[in-house]
Design a protein around this motif. Structure first.
Motif: not given
Length: 299
Positions: A115, A145, A148, A151-152, A166-168, A170, A172, A193
């Motif tokens: 995460t 991504i 936020e 979805e990637p 899921s990007s929602k 956080s 990976i 980032n």
């Protein structure tokens, strides 16, 4: 003759006074010089004191200026420290959980958790998973991504790997199917980032593959749980017995009180009607007063 003597005395007095004047003039000159010197000395002392006061004032100002400069330096260092602390608190961080390893059985599936977190948010966050194959980093998957809530589109380079994050959330994480002994080793989760000036962070998760899972000896745990359960049960039984005994004793006391009340009622019914209380006996003073009154009436 007398006139001549008077003139002589007058002339002598004039000479004496004329002789004294030069000395008096010299004394006055000397006194004036002394006064002038005293004035010059006092003015010089005043100038010296004034110069010393001005020098002390300059020194105090310079000292205060140095203090102000040092205070500014302290304030600047505090501000820089706070900014660095805030920057570190808001920086990107990647985590694989509190336990950085897992032991799985050959042929099973395993989740490799990962995460990320950032207080200032993400934008075009790049991440990948890599496997350390005897010092060579082999890329397993990667993606970007955008934001936020988007979805990637994950690119997977291993046939038995599935992206389950899921990007929602956080998240990976990836799932590794049908684990073999060759899959054992270190897996690195990396993220970068751009919103934080391309700040990056990574975490390592270790996978251990075994033929069969080791059986954990729970004998000691069972003994401890049994002892604790027995002690708790014994305490509950003692409390129930205590409550029953206290209830029985209270009932017995209530019956004794009822018997005492009924017996005292029977004693009070002597020399009276049945079921009624006997009249209270008069005190000796009242009896004597009644006798005295009856004697007065007879008279």
């Amino acid at each position: 003759m007398l006139h001549v003597l008077a003139d002589l005395l007058y002339c002598r007095a004039l000479r004496t006074s004329s002789d004294k004047r030069p000395f008096e003039d010299q004394a006055k000159v000397k006194a004036g010089r002394h006064t002038e010197g005293t004035r010059q000395i006092s003015s010089a002392a005043k100038r010296t004191r004034r110069a010393a006061a001005m020098e002390a004032q300059r020194n105090s100002r310079s000292f205060l200026h140095r203090c102000a400069r040092s205070g500014d330096a302290v304030h600047a260092s505090v501000v820089i420290t706070l900014l660095v602390g805030v920057w570190c608190a808001q920086a990107l961080e990647v985590s694989v959980g509190k336990v950085h390893f897992v032991e799985v059985m050959n042929g099973s599936s395993v989740l490799l958790p990962c995460t990320y977190s950032s207080c200032i948010g993400i934008k075009n966050l790049y991440f990948n998973w890599q496997y350390n194959d005897n010092g060579t980093m082999v890329k397993i998957c990667e993606a970007v991504i955008p934001t936020e809530l988007v979805e990637p589109n994950v690119k997977i380079y291993h046939e038995r790997v599935e992206f389950v994050g899921s990007s929602k959330e956080s998240n990976i994480s990836i799932l590794l199917w049908n684990v073999t002994f060759e899959d054992e080793g270190e897996y690195t989760c990396f993220a970068r980032n751009p919103k934080e000036k391309d700040r990056n962070h990574s975490a390592i998760f270790t996978l251990i593959v075994v033929d069969q899972l080791r059986e954990v000896d729970n004998t000691l745990t069972i003994i401890i749980v049994s002892v604790i359960g027995g002690v708790i049960g014994l305490v509950i039984i003692i409390m129930v017995i205590k409550a029953v005994v206290v209830h029985i004793l209270n009932k017995a006391q209530e019956k004794n009180k009822e018997c005492l009340v009924s017996s005292s009622g029977n004693d009070n019914t002597e020399n009276g009607l049945s079921g009624s209380k006997a009249e209270t006996k008069a005190s000796p003073k009242v009896l004597w007063a009644q006798l005295f009154m009856s004697g007065q009436r007879l008279r």
